[in-house]
Design a protein around this motif. Structure first.
Motif, PDB file in Angstrom:
ATOM      1  N   LYS A 110       0.827  -1.189   0.000  1.00 52.63           N
ATOM      2  CA  LYS A 110       0.000   0.000   0.000  1.00 52.63           C
ATOM      3  C   LYS A 110       0.864   1.243   0.000  1.00 52.63           C
ATOM      4  CE  LYS A 110      -3.947  -2.067   2.418  1.00 52.63           C
ATOM      5  NZ  LYS A 110      -4.878  -1.948   3.575  1.00 52.63           N
ATOM      6  N   GLY A 111       0.219   2.351  -0.356  1.00 54.99           N
ATOM      7  CA  GLY A 111       0.907   3.622  -0.318  1.00 54.99           C
ATOM      8  C   GLY A 111       0.953   4.183   1.092  1.00 54.99           C
ATOM      9  N   THR A 112       1.463   5.397   1.181  1.00 57.35           N
ATOM     10  CA  THR A 112       1.640   6.036   2.483  1.00 57.35           C
ATOM     11  C   THR A 112       0.643   7.154   2.747  1.00 57.35           C
ATOM     12  OG1 THR A 112       3.239   7.584   1.522  1.00 57.35           O
ATOM     13  CG2 THR A 112       4.102   5.520   2.457  1.00 57.35           C
ATOM     14  N   THR A 113      -0.250   7.422   1.771  1.00 56.74           N
ATOM     15  CA  THR A 113      -1.169   8.544   1.926  1.00 56.74           C
ATOM     16  C   THR A 113      -2.441   8.270   1.148  1.00 56.74           C
ATOM     17  OG1 THR A 113      -1.365  10.972   1.733  1.00 56.74           O
ATOM     18  CG2 THR A 113      -0.240   9.832  -0.066  1.00 56.74           C
ATOM     19  N   THR A 114      -3.393   9.169   1.266  1.00 54.47           N
ATOM     20  CA  THR A 114      -4.625   9.081   0.487  1.00 54.47           C
ATOM     21  C   THR A 114      -4.365   9.571  -0.936  1.00 54.47           C
ATOM     22  OG1 THR A 114      -5.277  11.327   1.101  1.00 54.47           O
ATOM     23  CG2 THR A 114      -6.006   9.524   2.545  1.00 54.47           C
ATOM     24  N   PHE A 115      -5.339   9.330  -1.819  1.00 51.53           N
ATOM     25  CA  PHE A 115      -5.165   9.839  -3.182  1.00 51.53           C
ATOM     26  C   PHE A 115      -5.084  11.363  -3.175  1.00 51.53           C
ATOM     27  CE2 PHE A 115      -7.165  11.360  -7.187  1.00 51.53           C
ATOM     28  CZ  PHE A 115      -6.077  11.088  -8.003  1.00 51.53           C
ATOM     29  N   SER A 116      -5.940  12.001  -2.398  1.00 48.05           N
ATOM     30  CA  SER A 116      -5.893  13.457  -2.294  1.00 48.05           C
ATOM     31  C   SER A 116      -4.535  13.917  -1.752  1.00 48.05           C
ATOM     32  CB  SER A 116      -7.016  13.947  -1.377  1.00 48.05           C
ATOM     33  OG  SER A 116      -6.928  15.345  -1.160  1.00 48.05           O
ATOM     34  N   GLY A 117      -4.035  13.197  -0.774  1.00 50.31           N
ATOM     35  CA  GLY A 117      -2.725  13.541  -0.227  1.00 50.31           C
ATOM     36  C   GLY A 117      -1.631  13.416  -1.263  1.00 50.31           C
ATOM     37  N   SER A 118      -1.738  12.398  -2.117  1.00 43.46           N
ATOM     38  CA  SER A 118      -0.718  12.212  -3.152  1.00 43.46           C
ATOM     39  C   SER A 118      -0.751  13.343  -4.177  1.00 43.46           C
ATOM     40  CB  SER A 118      -0.911  10.856  -3.846  1.00 43.46           C
ATOM     41  OG  SER A 118      -2.029  10.866  -4.721  1.00 43.46           O
TER      42      SER A 118
ATOM     43  N   ARG B 241       2.134  15.896  -4.964  1.00 43.50           N
ATOM     44  CA  ARG B 241       2.490  15.975  -6.382  1.00 43.50           C
ATOM     45  C   ARG B 241       3.175  14.707  -6.888  1.00 43.50           C
ATOM     46  NH1 ARG B 241       4.140  20.911  -4.615  1.00 43.50           N
ATOM     47  NH2 ARG B 241       6.353  20.562  -5.133  1.00 43.50           N
ATOM     48  N   ASN B 242       2.743  13.562  -6.332  1.00 47.75           N
ATOM     49  CA  ASN B 242       3.237  12.283  -6.831  1.00 47.75           C
ATOM     50  C   ASN B 242       2.262  11.193  -6.384  1.00 47.75           C
ATOM     51  OD1 ASN B 242       4.561   9.963  -7.615  1.00 47.75           O
ATOM     52  ND2 ASN B 242       6.589  10.691  -6.987  1.00 47.75           N
ATOM     53  N   VAL B 243       1.451  10.669  -7.330  1.00 48.71           N
ATOM     54  CA  VAL B 243       0.416   9.694  -6.972  1.00 48.71           C
ATOM     55  C   VAL B 243       1.016   8.351  -6.566  1.00 48.71           C
ATOM     56  CG1 VAL B 243      -1.380  10.766  -8.366  1.00 48.71           C
ATOM     57  CG2 VAL B 243       0.088   9.021  -9.388  1.00 48.71           C
ATOM     58  N   ALA B 244       2.305   8.149  -6.794  1.00 54.36           N
ATOM     59  CA  ALA B 244       2.949   6.902  -6.337  1.00 54.36           C
ATOM     60  C   ALA B 244       2.863   6.765  -4.829  1.00 54.36           C
ATOM     61  CB  ALA B 244       4.408   6.877  -6.780  1.00 54.36           C
ATOM     62  N   ALA B 245       2.795   7.898  -4.139  1.00 52.61           N
ATOM     63  CA  ALA B 245       2.683   7.843  -2.676  1.00 52.61           C
ATOM     64  C   ALA B 245       1.362   7.222  -2.247  1.00 52.61           C
ATOM     65  CB  ALA B 245       2.814   9.252  -2.096  1.00 52.61           C
ATOM     66  N   TYR B 246       0.357   7.291  -3.094  1.00 52.95           N
ATOM     67  CA  TYR B 246      -0.932   6.648  -2.820  1.00 52.95           C
ATOM     68  C   TYR B 246      -0.956   5.217  -3.352  1.00 52.95           C
ATOM     69  CZ  TYR B 246      -5.734   5.240  -3.888  1.00 52.95           C
ATOM     70  OH  TYR B 246      -6.900   4.533  -4.032  1.00 52.95           O
ATOM     71  N   ARG B 247      -0.457   5.017  -4.552  1.00 54.98           N
ATOM     72  CA  ARG B 247      -0.595   3.723  -5.224  1.00 54.98           C
ATOM     73  C   ARG B 247       0.380   2.684  -4.696  1.00 54.98           C
ATOM     74  NH1 ARG B 247      -2.622   3.827 -10.887  1.00 54.98           N
ATOM     75  NH2 ARG B 247      -0.564   3.165 -11.589  1.00 54.98           N
ATOM     76  N   GLY B 248       1.465   3.081  -4.078  1.00 55.23           N
ATOM     77  CA  GLY B 248       2.342   2.125  -3.430  1.00 55.23           C
ATOM     78  C   GLY B 248       3.497   1.652  -4.287  1.00 55.23           C
ATOM     79  N   PRO B 249       4.196   0.632  -3.814  1.00 54.74           N
ATOM     80  CA  PRO B 249       5.421   0.171  -4.489  1.00 54.74           C
ATOM     81  C   PRO B 249       5.181  -0.406  -5.878  1.00 54.74           C
ATOM     82  CG  PRO B 249       4.803  -1.330  -2.701  1.00 54.74           C
ATOM     83  CD  PRO B 249       3.942  -0.122  -2.564  1.00 54.74           C
ATOM     84  N   ASP B 250       3.964  -0.872  -6.162  1.00 54.53           N
ATOM     85  CA  ASP B 250       3.638  -1.389  -7.503  1.00 54.53           C
ATOM     86  C   ASP B 250       2.981  -0.320  -8.364  1.00 54.53           C
ATOM     87  OD1 ASP B 250       4.709  -3.826  -7.140  1.00 54.53           O
ATOM     88  OD2 ASP B 250       2.838  -4.898  -6.821  1.00 54.53           O
TER      89      ASP B 250
END
Length: 447
Positions: free
Chosen positions: A140-148, A152-161
């Motif tokens: 899992k990511g480290t934040t919500t989609f809004s947080g990502s 300014r990087n949606v990878a923080a929401y979507r996670g390592p994959d």
């Protein structure tokens, strides 16, 4: 004196004659035109597109065959429906699997490469089934989609994959729109066997599927709405759309339809009132395409949101019916995805034009994204803001009636053409996702 008497007699005799003429005109006007109408016609908007408007035309103003057959009523699931509206097509193709029972049987008996999972339960207690192929995202990511977005990087929401490519297809969000169901079942057949249910091979689809990391296909998102309609396939009624609209948007026992967009005026719909609710709402009377997304969403919507949160798809196609020729609607959502939609539109519409499934055979003209109508906030916008997916409504022509092309001629789509359009749309959308790399490359974000 004689003149006054003569004039008086003329007035005496003329008055009843005038009254008779007025009665005749009044009667004629009501016998040749609709009792009530709300500009109820499909009109061409941009090339190849339809605008659906509400219609309350009664059954006495349908084609002659329908008039003769709509003298009786049938009771279906507690609703009175004109008998002729329930006629099945006589020559239903073997590939046309559209009912809840047929879909469930197919998923149970024909799916071996994929995994069938019940992702939720409808308001009416019916299971919602999805078919999964490939491997899901891990972690899992480290934040919500809004947080990502704020980061300014949606990878923080979507996670390592984050870089995995995930495709999702939805059918029958509106239960009276069968084409998306048939297309989804045949797509599953192609993935499972290499062939659709006609026996036609689609080698490019299988090649593209192998390039994607994950596929999630949901043939019937609104099983309540689909189960409410007791037919597998409507007869084709030329350009007369009244019966199709009745089945889909609902109406009165006299055949009067609710129509589009009037069907959206009351959500939830009081399903206990006089009249047939059609296939739009679930058993709670809610059209989930326009659910209360941020308040008290329906169980179908909640299940879809939970699935989207878990799978974090890049691209979602939401298959609907209501067009002269197949077209995509520009979704309400993040502005940053608008150029991505433009490229997707070109990829899909160009191929449809080359296969003779657009209003023009000129691919560059058909593939111009400026032709795409702008969408409003609905399920697809909510999905985008929930999980970051580009979620797009695709409108298909109907098997029950045909719209008119720009020359005013009937634009007939045979069942085979309808299926081809469905499979080509999925094929090109998946190809686009595989070639462009999904959200990880669409909006790479900061390093």
């Amino acid at each position: 004196m004689i003149r006054r008497i003569f004039s008086f007699r003329i007035k005496i005799y003329l008055f009843p004659i005038l009254m008779m003429v007025m009665v005749w005109i009044f009667t004629l006007s009501f016998s040749t035109g609709p009792l009530k109408t709300n500009s109820g016609k499909y009109e061409l908007a941009k090339p190849g597109f339809l605008i659906q408007s509400g219609n309350t035309t009664p059954i006495s103003h349908l084609d002659e065959a329908s008039v003769n057959d709509t003298l009786g009523l049938d009771t279906v699931n507690g609703y009175l429906i004109p008998s002729a509206y329930l006629r099945e097509r006589k020559d239903i193709p073997a590939f046309w699997l559209s009912t809840v029972g047929e879909v469930n049987a197919f998923l149970k008996n024909k799916v071996s490469k994929g995994e069938v999972e019940v992702i939720g339960t409808s308001a009416g207690g019916r299971p919602i089934r999805a078919v999964f192929y490939g491997e899901p995202r891990q972690g899992k990511g480290t934040t919500t989609f809004s947080g990502s977005l704020g980061f300014r990087n949606v990878a923080a929401y979507r996670g390592p994959d984050h870089e995995k490519t995930v495709y999702m297809g939805l059918g029958a969000v509106h239960g009276g729109e069968f084409e998306g169901i048939v297309g989804m079942i045949n797509l599953i057949s192609v993935i499972e066997t290499g062939k659709d249910l006609r026996g036609r091979e689609w080698p490019e689809i299988n090649e593209i599927v192998d390039q994607l990391d994950r596929l999630i296909l949901i043939p019937v998102m609104n099983p309540d709405g689909r189960a409410r309609i007791p037919i597998q396939m409507e007869p084709h009624r030329d350009t007369n759309y009244i019966v199709h609209e009745y089945i889909n948007t609902g109406g009165k026992p006299d055949g009067t339809i609710t129509g589009w967009p009037e069907v959206k005026e009351f959500i939830p719909l009081d399903t206990s009132r006089d009249g047939f609710p059609g296939g739009y709402p679930n058993n709670a009377g809610v059209n989930i395409q326009h659910d209360d997304f941020f308040g008290n969403p329906q169980p179908e919507t909640r299940a879809l949101f939970d699935l989207a949160e878990r799978e974090r798809p890049d691209l979602i196609l939401n298959m609907h019916t209501g067009a002269t020729y197949m077209f995509m609607i520009r979704p309400f959502g993040e502005d940053v995805l608008s150029p991505v939609f433009d490229s997707l539109y070109r990829c899909v519409h160009r191929k449809l034009a080359l296969e003779g499934l657009q209003y023009t055979e000129k691919p560059e003209q058909a593939a111009d994204p400026d032709h795409a109508p702008d969408g409003i906030f609905n399920l697809d916008g909510a999905l985008n803001l929930h999980c970051g997916a580009l979620s797009v409504v695709v409108e298909s022509p109907s098997h029950g009636f045909s719209g008119k092309n720009q020359s005013g001629e009937m634009a007939l789509h045979t069942p085979d053409m309808l299926l081809n359009a469905q499979l080509i749309c999925h094929q090109q959308a998946m190809k686009f996702l595989a070639e462009t790399g999904g959200r990880a490359r669409w909006t790479p974000g900061k390093e």
